[in-house]
Write a protein that holds these residues in place. Structure first.
Motif, PDB file in Angstrom:
ATOM      1  N   GLY A 119      65.279  30.396  65.541  1.00 40.84           N
ATOM      2  CA  GLY A 119      64.343  31.442  65.943  1.00 40.84           C
ATOM      3  C   GLY A 119      64.498  31.836  67.401  1.00 40.84           C
ATOM      4  N   VAL A 204      56.407  34.652  68.489  1.00 39.27           N
ATOM      5  CA  VAL A 204      56.766  33.468  67.724  1.00 39.27           C
ATOM      6  C   VAL A 204      57.884  33.793  66.743  1.00 39.27           C
ATOM      7  CG1 VAL A 204      55.869  31.630  66.231  1.00 39.27           C
ATOM      8  CG2 VAL A 204      54.335  32.767  67.863  1.00 39.27           C
ATOM      9  N   CYS A 205      58.872  32.902  66.651  1.00 37.55           N
ATOM     10  CA  CYS A 205      59.942  33.083  65.673  1.00 37.55           C
ATOM     11  C   CYS A 205      60.508  31.723  65.289  1.00 37.55           C
ATOM     12  CB  CYS A 205      61.044  33.976  66.234  1.00 37.55           C
ATOM     13  SG  CYS A 205      62.216  34.528  64.965  1.00 37.55           S
ATOM     14  N   GLU A 208      59.248  29.517  58.473  1.00 41.32           N
ATOM     15  CA  GLU A 208      57.955  30.063  58.065  1.00 41.32           C
ATOM     16  C   GLU A 208      56.811  29.069  58.261  1.00 41.32           C
ATOM     17  OE1 GLU A 208      56.300  32.015  53.997  1.00 41.32           O
ATOM     18  OE2 GLU A 208      58.156  32.837  54.822  1.00 41.32           O
ATOM     19  N   MET A 211      55.851  28.852  61.870  1.00 39.66           N
ATOM     20  CA  MET A 211      55.091  30.001  62.349  1.00 39.66           C
ATOM     21  C   MET A 211      53.656  29.953  61.841  1.00 39.66           C
ATOM     22  SD  MET A 211      57.703  33.248  62.530  1.00 39.66           S
ATOM     23  CE  MET A 211      58.089  33.358  60.780  1.00 39.66           C
ATOM     24  N   GLU A 212      53.462  29.543  60.591  1.00 43.71           N
ATOM     25  CA  GLU A 212      52.109  29.435  60.042  1.00 43.71           C
ATOM     26  C   GLU A 212      51.267  28.459  60.854  1.00 43.71           C
ATOM     27  OE1 GLU A 212      52.399  28.326  55.976  1.00 43.71           O
ATOM     28  OE2 GLU A 212      53.305  30.212  55.326  1.00 43.71           O
ATOM     29  N   THR A 214      51.815  27.402  63.911  1.00 48.24           N
ATOM     30  CA  THR A 214      51.655  27.895  65.284  1.00 48.24           C
ATOM     31  C   THR A 214      50.536  28.924  65.362  1.00 48.24           C
ATOM     32  OG1 THR A 214      53.990  27.486  65.796  1.00 48.24           O
ATOM     33  CG2 THR A 214      52.821  29.049  67.196  1.00 48.24           C
ATOM     34  N   LEU A 230      54.973  37.992  65.620  1.00 51.15           N
ATOM     35  CA  LEU A 230      56.060  37.202  65.060  1.00 51.15           C
ATOM     36  C   LEU A 230      57.032  38.088  64.288  1.00 51.15           C
ATOM     37  CD1 LEU A 230      54.696  35.524  61.853  1.00 51.15           C
ATOM     38  CD2 LEU A 230      53.146  36.564  63.508  1.00 51.15           C
TER      39      LEU A 230
END
Length: 271
Positions: A119, A204-205, A208, A211-212, A214, A230
């Protein structure tokens, strides 16, 4: 529409340099045959004749590098064919496609970049853009994590970012004998950021699930959902909304995304 503007027709580019970033991850420096304009967060469809094409986020920054750069992880037929290329070989491109990271909404705010694994590749373009105009923002932070130290990318460049004003927290899931840094998920280090989360902005990257988690942690700290941005790259196959593979909620990710704020995801993707 003239042939030269046909979005279905790829244009030729030459691979000028290839760099191994980590096991199975290579950075391709590419010189297109025509002038190309793009923004951080956008992607191109990269193709090798006989293998197909794949969506790859741009990792270079227009105005800083006079070429395109793409980080490619070897994962399937197309990316394996890309990894077989050598300097001087031809690569075919379509794009750029999708929307982009909007830095204007972060002006006068502290920015937290949070990257997991590869990411960092699309965020690299955004970080370089922010550092170029650093006077427009408050403090800049990066939390970047990978499974192992050997999987952390751009460490030399990250050292330059730190020198230019970016505060950096690196972390790994599993350390080794030479690793003296942080251990743990990126979410475990958010509280090390010295900022008022209610007035900051995050980009954010990563995977999945990362990211959830975060997003949840940033919301718990009071960050508004319209300032958590994101990049989603869900099953994009064509880049122009024709194949239907990335249709989600009420729209095509490849056309209306891949960059969304959390409030946009709630309103437009029903997430």
């Amino acid at each position: 529409m003239e042939i030269k503007d046909n979005i279905y027709r790829p244009f030729k580019a030459t691979v000028s340099e290839i760099k191994d970033l980590a096991e199975g991850v290579r950075l391709f420096k590419v010189l297109p045959e025509k002038e190309v304009h793009y923004l951080p967060g956008q992607f191109f469809m990269l193709s090798v004749w006989g293998a197909g094409e794949a969506p790859i986020s741009v990792s270079s920054t227009e105005g800083i590098q006079p070429y395109l750069e793409f980080g490619v992880r070897k994962a399937g037929k197309v990316t394996s064919a890309l990894h077989e290329l050598k300097p001087g070989d031809t690569l075919w491109l379509r794009g750029p496609f999708g929307n982009s990271f909007d830095l204007r909404r972060a002006e006068k705010k502290d920015i937290i970049f949070i990257a997991g694994g590869i990411g960092i590749l699309p965020l690299r373009s955004l970080i370089n853009s922010a550092l170029r105009d650093i006077s427009k923002f408050g403090k800049l932070f990066l939390i970047y994590g990978a499974k192992r130290p050997s999987e952390l990318l751009f460490l030399d460049e990250i050292s330059l970012w730190k020198h230019n004003g970016l505060e950096v927290i690196l972390t790994v899931d599993i350390g080794d004998a030479s690793w003296k840094g942080n251990i743990g998920l990126v979410t475990e280090h958010i509280d090390k950021i010295n900022t008022d989360f209610k007035k900051a902005c995050a980009y954010v990257c990563g995977p999945e699930i990362m990211m959830e988690n975060t997003i949840k942690e940033l919301l718990l700290r009071g960050m508004p959902d319209n300032f958590i941005i994101l990049s989603l790259e869900r099953r994009m196959k064509c880049g122009i909304g024709k194949c239907g593979q990335c249709y989600y909620g009420i729209e095509y990710i490849c056309i209306n995304g891949p960059v969304y704020s959390v409030d946009e995801m709630k309103r437009r993707l029903n997430l």
